[in-house]
Design a protein around this motif. Structure first.
Motif, PDB file in Angstrom:
ATOM      1  N   VAL A 232     -36.121 -38.906   9.406  1.00 25.89           N
ATOM      2  CA  VAL A 232     -36.212 -37.644   8.689  1.00 25.89           C
ATOM      3  C   VAL A 232     -36.882 -37.886   7.344  1.00 25.89           C
ATOM      4  CG1 VAL A 232     -34.950 -35.726   7.660  1.00 25.89           C
ATOM      5  CG2 VAL A 232     -34.162 -36.714   9.818  1.00 25.89           C
ATOM      6  N   LEU A 233     -38.010 -37.244   7.130  1.00 25.19           N
ATOM      7  CA  LEU A 233     -38.729 -37.325   5.866  1.00 25.19           C
ATOM      8  C   LEU A 233     -38.382 -36.081   5.051  1.00 25.19           C
ATOM      9  CD1 LEU A 233     -42.208 -38.420   7.268  1.00 25.19           C
ATOM     10  CD2 LEU A 233     -40.370 -39.891   6.405  1.00 25.19           C
ATOM     11  N   THR A 234     -37.910 -36.275   3.831  1.00 27.70           N
ATOM     12  CA  THR A 234     -37.452 -35.159   3.015  1.00 27.70           C
ATOM     13  C   THR A 234     -38.384 -34.958   1.829  1.00 27.70           C
ATOM     14  OG1 THR A 234     -35.180 -35.708   3.628  1.00 27.70           O
ATOM     15  CG2 THR A 234     -35.471 -34.191   1.791  1.00 27.70           C
ATOM     16  N   PHE A 235     -38.884 -33.717   1.681  1.00 31.29           N
ATOM     17  CA  PHE A 235     -39.864 -33.415   0.652  1.00 31.29           C
ATOM     18  C   PHE A 235     -39.377 -32.295  -0.275  1.00 31.29           C
ATOM     19  CE2 PHE A 235     -42.264 -34.953   4.306  1.00 31.29           C
ATOM     20  CZ  PHE A 235     -43.127 -35.881   3.731  1.00 31.29           C
ATOM     21  N   LEU A 236     -39.869 -32.344  -1.505  1.00 31.88           N
ATOM     22  CA  LEU A 236     -39.741 -31.243  -2.449  1.00 31.88           C
ATOM     23  C   LEU A 236     -41.148 -30.720  -2.710  1.00 31.88           C
ATOM     24  CD1 LEU A 236     -37.344 -32.905  -5.074  1.00 31.88           C
ATOM     25  CD2 LEU A 236     -36.734 -31.657  -2.994  1.00 31.88           C
ATOM     26  N   SER A 237     -41.325 -29.411  -2.702  1.00 28.44           N
ATOM     27  CA  SER A 237     -42.661 -28.852  -2.911  1.00 28.44           C
ATOM     28  C   SER A 237     -42.865 -28.439  -4.367  1.00 28.44           C
ATOM     29  CB  SER A 237     -42.892 -27.639  -1.998  1.00 28.44           C
ATOM     30  OG  SER A 237     -42.052 -26.569  -2.361  1.00 28.44           O
ATOM     31  N   THR A 238     -44.069 -28.669  -4.859  1.00 30.41           N
ATOM     32  CA  THR A 238     -44.460 -28.236  -6.203  1.00 30.41           C
ATOM     33  C   THR A 238     -45.777 -27.482  -6.094  1.00 30.41           C
ATOM     34  OG1 THR A 238     -45.745 -30.230  -6.741  1.00 30.41           O
ATOM     35  CG2 THR A 238     -43.374 -30.290  -7.213  1.00 30.41           C
ATOM     36  N   VAL A 239     -46.008 -26.554  -7.013  1.00 36.20           N
ATOM     37  CA  VAL A 239     -47.218 -25.726  -6.982  1.00 36.20           C
ATOM     38  C   VAL A 239     -47.948 -25.837  -8.310  1.00 36.20           C
ATOM     39  CG1 VAL A 239     -48.151 -23.404  -6.685  1.00 36.20           C
ATOM     40  CG2 VAL A 239     -46.147 -24.120  -5.364  1.00 36.20           C
ATOM     41  N   THR A 240     -49.255 -26.042  -8.246  1.00 36.35           N
ATOM     42  CA  THR A 240     -50.113 -26.108  -9.425  1.00 36.35           C
ATOM     43  C   THR A 240     -51.134 -24.973  -9.351  1.00 36.35           C
ATOM     44  OG1 THR A 240     -49.917 -28.517  -9.509  1.00 36.35           O
ATOM     45  CG2 THR A 240     -51.738 -27.534 -10.740  1.00 36.35           C
ATOM     46  N   THR A 241     -51.327 -24.263 -10.457  1.00 36.23           N
ATOM     47  CA  THR A 241     -52.317 -23.186 -10.519  1.00 36.23           C
ATOM     48  C   THR A 241     -53.149 -23.331 -11.786  1.00 36.23           C
ATOM     49  OG1 THR A 241     -50.800 -21.687 -11.654  1.00 36.23           O
ATOM     50  CG2 THR A 241     -50.833 -21.587  -9.249  1.00 36.23           C
ATOM     51  N   PHE A 242     -54.271 -22.601 -11.835  1.00 35.74           N
ATOM     52  CA  PHE A 242     -55.090 -22.547 -13.041  1.00 35.74           C
ATOM     53  C   PHE A 242     -54.548 -21.425 -13.923  1.00 35.74           C
ATOM     54  CE2 PHE A 242     -57.832 -24.701 -10.054  1.00 35.74           C
ATOM     55  CZ  PHE A 242     -58.442 -25.677 -10.839  1.00 35.74           C
TER      56      PHE A 242
END
Length: 273
Positions: A232-242
């Motif tokens: 099981v690979l566990t990820f946290l998502s992050t978002v980058t915008t201009f």
């Protein structure tokens, strides 16, 4: 590893200009969408309720400054601000060029650098309707086993939640669906986009249920993905915008990265690089 065929150095998507209705009715629809009375809007924009009424009925023609002030009070996105300005007979505030345009080279280079910097962690660039524009090599992990029909015109949310996409590999599918659908619902309410509304209805029709239970102490919702070896690979998502974009293409572009939530996931991704 290299990105799949749909990812190319020039694999960018452009927007489409839409004809606007008269300014007064357009502003009124935004006010109602935000569930504001004329008085509420007047207070938010620091103008008189009488002036708001006159603008909505067409008895008063707004200046450019007034259009932008009202748009800010209504939290109107950049593309729709252009529509408001055009409906008022004014020049749009935001230009729109493809990322292939020479004038967009700094943005294009910046996106590519961010994508490459996240390797071997998955990272992808999407437009406001979640159409995939470009991915890094690490994101191949997210498309393994995904059906060809989903990759022909790749959309990140379809790939994530469609039964022929990542859904069978997501261990906490109901929880992840709840997070993704809630996010898309908020974005749809904010933008008023018909495309986003259609995508939301489609995503909601997919099987998988929804689970509001939080994880990691209720701080974030992780993505728990089953690897080929059963790990099981566990990820946290992050978002980058201009944040200061003056072009619609840049303003509507987001870069979403999936970072390892634990040491085991980080080691597995580095080992597979």
């Amino acid at each position: 590893m290299v990105p799949p065929p749909f990812v190319a150095d020039t694999g960018w998507v452009t927007g489409v200009q839409i004809q606007s209705p008269p300014f007064g009715s357009l502003m009124k629809s935004w006010r109602r969408r935000r569930r504001l009375s004329q008085l509420d809007l007047a207070l938010e924009a620091d103008v008189s309720a009488r002036h708001v009424s006159f603008i909505e009925t067409g008895r008063s023609t707004p200046s450019r400054a007034m259009v932008l002030r009202l748009a800010a009070a209504l939290q109107v996105p950049a593309r729709e601000q252009n529509q408001l300005l055009l409906a008022a007979g004014l020049a749009p505030a935001y230009s729109e060029r493809t990322l292939d345009d020479p004038g967009m080279s700094a943005v294009r280079t910046g996106v590519e650098r961010v994508l490459n910097a996240y390797n071997p962690f998955p990272c992808l660039a999407v437009d406001r309707d979640w159409n995939v524009l470009q991915i890094n090599a690490g994101a191949n992990l997210l498309i393994e086993g995904v059906a060809a029909h989903l990759l022909a015109e790749p959309n990140a949310l379809r790939i994530s939640l469609h039964p022929d996409g990542l859904a069978p590999r997501i261990r906490n599918l109901a929880q992840w669906r709840h997070f993704v659908i809630g996010r898309l619902r908020r974005e749809t309410a904010l933008s008023g986009s018909e495309e986003a509304a259609a995508l939301l209805a489609e995503i909601e029709s997919y099987p998988g249920g929804q689970n509001e239970t939080a994880d990691l102490g209720g701080v974030v919702v992780p993505l728990e993905l089953l690897g080929d070896d059963g790990q099981v690979l566990t990820f946290l998502s992050t978002v980058t915008t201009f944040g200061t974009a003056l072009d619609l293409t840049a303003a509507e572009l987001s870069i979403e990265a999936f970072l390892p939530a634990d040491d085991a996931t980080a080691r597995a991704l580095h080992a597979g690089n």
